[in-house]
Design an enzyme around this catalytic site. Structure first.
Site, PDB file in Angstrom:
ATOM      1  N   CYS A  38      25.811 -37.774  -5.457  1.00  0.00           N
ATOM      2  CA  CYS A  38      24.531 -37.422  -4.827  1.00  0.00           C
ATOM      3  C   CYS A  38      24.501 -35.931  -4.501  1.00  0.00           C
ATOM      4  O   CYS A  38      23.505 -35.248  -4.763  1.00  0.00           O
ATOM      5  CB  CYS A  38      24.310 -38.258  -3.570  1.00  0.00           C
ATOM      6  SG  CYS A  38      24.276 -40.034  -3.871  1.00  0.00           S
ATOM      7  N   ALA A  39      25.576 -35.436  -3.939  1.00  0.00           N
ATOM      8  CA  ALA A  39      25.650 -34.015  -3.595  1.00  0.00           C
ATOM      9  C   ALA A  39      25.539 -33.151  -4.851  1.00  0.00           C
ATOM     10  O   ALA A  39      24.845 -32.127  -4.858  1.00  0.00           O
ATOM     11  CB  ALA A  39      26.957 -33.729  -2.854  1.00  0.00           C
TER      12      ALA A  39
END
Length: 165
Positions: free
Chosen positions: A60-61
Site C-alpha cells: 500500500c505504501a
C-alpha cells in the site's frame, strides 16, 4: 461480489467495481485535516482513485509513493489515495515520506467501500478496502478499473496511467 486473494487464500468483497463507461458513484471521504472531499470537488479534471487496505503495509505504501511520483507528470489529473485508515495515520505517513502530489481520503465514515464494491466481506481484512485502481474522466465517467487479484501485489501502474495520455 468479487473474489480476491491474500497470500493465496481467497476472500470475497461486497460487490464489483463500477463498469467502464458508467458514471462513478458519488463519494465523501475524510481528508487529513478532517474536512470532507467529494467526487464533485474534482469535476472537470481526470481522477485516479488509488484504493488499498492500509497505508501501514508495504504494498500500500509503495502504491502511494509510485502514484505520488507519477501524478506530478500529468496536467489536469488528480490522484486520491483511498483507504479506511484514520486520517491521522495517513497524515503521519505522507508527512514522513514527503508525499505532496496526491490527495488522500479516508473511507472510515462513508459508504465508499460498499458503493465501489470493495469492502472485504470475508477473511481477516473485513471492513477494509480491496486493492484497486479506478480512473475517471473529466465528467466522472469510469475509463479504467483494476481490482488487483492478489492483495499483496501492486496494481498495474502503466495501464492505469496509459488511459490518461
Amino acid at each position: 461480489m468479487s473474489t480476491v486473494t491474500l497470500k493465496g487464500t481467497a476472500f470475497e468483497t461486497v460487490g464489483s467495481l463500477p463498469a467502464v463507461g458508467s458514471t462513478a458513484p458519488a463519494f465523501e471521504l475524510v481528508k487529513t485535516d478532517l474536512s470532507v472531499v467529494t467526487l464533485a470537488d474534482y469535476k472537470g479534471a481526470k481522477l485516479v482513485l488509488n484504493i488499498f487496505p492500509s497505508i501501514d503495509t508495504p504494498t500500500c505504501a509503495t502504491s502511494v509513493r509510485k502514484f505520488n511520483e507519477s501524478a506530478a507528470a500529468f496536467k489536469g489529473v488528480n490522484v486520491i489515495c483511498v483507504s479506511a485508515d484514520l486520517p491521522f495515520a495517513v497524515a503521519r505517513f505522507c508527512g514522513a515520506e514527503g508525499i505532496d502530489n496526491v490527495d488522500t481520503g479516508s473511507s472510515f465514515r462513508s459508504t465508499f467501500g460498499e458503493d465501489y464494491g470493495l469492502n472485504f466481506s470475508t477473511g481477516p481484512l473485513v471492513g477494509l478496502l480491496s486493492r484497486a485502481v479506478v480512473v475517471l474522466d473529466e465528467n466522472g465517467k469510469v475509463i479504467y478499473t483494476e481490482q488487483v487479484a492478489e492483495t499483496a501485489d501492486e496494481p498495474n501502474y502503466e495501464a492505469a496511467l496509459a488511459v490518461l495520455a
